[in-house]
Design a protein around this motif. Sequence first.
Motif, mmCIF file in Angstrom:
data_model
loop_
_atom_site.group_PDB
_atom_site.id
_atom_site.type_symbol
_atom_site.label_atom_id
_atom_site.label_comp_id
_atom_site.label_asym_id
_atom_site.label_seq_id
_atom_site.Cartn_x
_atom_site.Cartn_y
_atom_site.Cartn_z
ATOM 1 N N LYS A 151 -1.113 -2.640 -7.773
ATOM 2 C CA LYS A 151 -2.546 -2.866 -7.561
ATOM 3 C C LYS A 151 -2.882 -4.347 -7.706
ATOM 4 O O LYS A 151 -3.695 -4.894 -6.952
ATOM 5 N N ASP A 152 -2.247 -5.002 -8.678
ATOM 6 C CA ASP A 152 -2.463 -6.432 -8.836
ATOM 7 C C ASP A 152 -1.858 -7.196 -7.658
ATOM 8 O O ASP A 152 -2.408 -8.202 -7.204
ATOM 9 N N ASP A 164 0.834 -1.215 0.000
ATOM 10 C CA ASP A 164 0.000 0.000 0.000
ATOM 11 C C ASP A 164 0.865 1.261 0.000
ATOM 12 O O ASP A 164 0.586 2.222 -0.731
ATOM 13 N N LEU A 219 -1.520 6.996 -11.702
ATOM 14 C CA LEU A 219 -2.255 5.772 -11.441
ATOM 15 C C LEU A 219 -2.069 4.715 -12.523
ATOM 16 O O LEU A 219 -2.202 3.517 -12.280
ATOM 17 N N ASP A 220 -1.745 5.158 -13.741
ATOM 18 C CA ASP A 220 -1.666 4.225 -14.863
ATOM 19 C C ASP A 220 -0.250 3.778 -15.190
ATOM 20 O O ASP A 220 -0.036 3.110 -16.212
ATOM 21 N N ALA A 254 2.498 1.136 -10.849
ATOM 22 C CA ALA A 254 1.232 1.243 -10.116
ATOM 23 C C ALA A 254 0.301 0.095 -10.464
ATOM 24 O O ALA A 254 -0.371 -0.471 -9.588
ATOM 25 N N GLN A 255 0.244 -0.275 -11.742
ATOM 26 C CA GLN A 255 -0.599 -1.385 -12.162
ATOM 27 C C GLN A 255 -0.139 -2.699 -11.527
ATOM 28 O O GLN A 255 -0.947 -3.517 -11.090
ATOM 29 N N GLN A 266 -1.716 -6.082 -4.627
ATOM 30 C CA GLN A 266 -2.679 -5.934 -3.535
ATOM 31 C C GLN A 266 -3.752 -7.011 -3.611
ATOM 32 O O GLN A 266 -4.065 -7.671 -2.614
ATOM 33 N N ARG A 267 -4.321 -7.170 -4.804
ATOM 34 C CA ARG A 267 -5.379 -8.170 -4.971
ATOM 35 C C ARG A 267 -4.866 -9.575 -4.677
ATOM 36 O O ARG A 267 -5.556 -10.386 -4.047
ATOM 37 N N ILE A 298 2.050 6.281 -7.268
ATOM 38 C CA ILE A 298 1.040 7.161 -7.877
ATOM 39 C C ILE A 298 1.491 8.618 -7.829
ATOM 40 O O ILE A 298 1.299 9.381 -8.784
ATOM 41 N N LEU A 300 2.467 1.779 -3.322
ATOM 42 C CA LEU A 300 1.500 2.230 -4.325
ATOM 43 C C LEU A 300 1.252 3.727 -4.207
ATOM 44 O O LEU A 300 1.182 4.435 -5.222
ATOM 45 N N SER A 358 -4.114 -11.618 -14.768
ATOM 46 C CA SER A 358 -3.352 -11.061 -13.650
ATOM 47 C C SER A 358 -1.902 -10.812 -14.048
ATOM 48 O O SER A 358 -1.249 -11.649 -14.664
#
Length: 373
Positions: free
Chosen positions: A337-338, A316, A328-329, A333-334, A340-341, A323, A319, A369
């Motif tokens: 985010k993956d 976190d 964000l893109d 960052a991508q 994190q999931r 950012i 990230l 993913s």
Amino acid sequence: MAGTGKSTIARIVAQRLRDRGLLGATFFFKRGKGNRGIVLVRLRVVLTSRPKLPVCLGFLKEDNYQDIVLHQIPALVIKHDIHSLPSDWPGNEKLEQLVQMSLPLFIFVATLCHFVRDKHWLPKERLTAILQDEAISSTSNIERMYLPVLNQLLKTKSDTKRDQLIQDFQDIVGVIVLLATPLSVVSLARLTKIPENKITHRLKKFRSVLSVPANLEGPVRILYLSFRDILLSTKCDFCIDEKHTHRKYKDVNPQLIQQRLPADLQYSCQYWVCYLEQSKELFVTAVLTFLKKHFLHWLEAISLMGIASEAIRMIDRLLVQSIEEGGLDSELAQFLKDAQRFILKNHHMIQIAPLQLHYSGLAFSPTESIIRK
């Protein structure tokens, strides 16, 4: 309610739809697990579940469905369904005995059918042995459902062979029922350090309660969640000590950890994000290269260090910094985010069996993913 036949109904419906070419997909969601992100469009869905509060509340908002509460089905209806067996076998007397033993749990019949039709045994002898087992008279429905089947595996065994069979059950089936996600025989062998041929041989005895694919790469699954329930809650020869089993495959000799993860490496694994924050510079290329190559290794390391809970907080923080610097893109960052999931979905696995991340963790990730790719 456990044992009313939810899993049996789901499997029969799926099998018949597949035979007719009408089956879209089947999914088995384990307690505590979220959905797989599948979007269903203009399909009819058959859902079986225990009466968990989130499920019941979810259907309060819907009116375009039909439901049936299995444990409220009258006993006469269940008796009629069971009496639909061929009249010439096993005979009226034994059939009536089976009916009385099964009420109100239809799953008893399903489990018994799996047990009796084992091609390595004579059906008549198997059925007679079950009906004569002392556990049949148990006051607990769930014990009456599984213990007679399990007890037959110990019949005619010497004390030595009996003890070995129970130990093998604990080491193999005990792991299967506690896995966060199902593993294949090949993966189970790697995890337990038990040879593949021994696992395959032992699992043949438990096909009445386990789904064992012919392909060694296919996942081995329990047929009914109630089987897991009895192994974890009932005192019997086959009961599973959940905490002991988890510790057995989580704990690593501290000396081995120190040997493979020296103090400087452990320090780096724990504090590298802090240093990036303090430096006020993210070194995007270096961080991205590291994560692409060693993300799973890093999760494995901090799990062995006992700080797996820190993983999501560290990602976190990365990230946020990513950012701020690249938007964000950005590619980093991508990835984060993956990540994190992936961590949130596999947090239980990271804590108790980090090696599974390289197998079932990746295998059950979405095909798109970034971590999986």
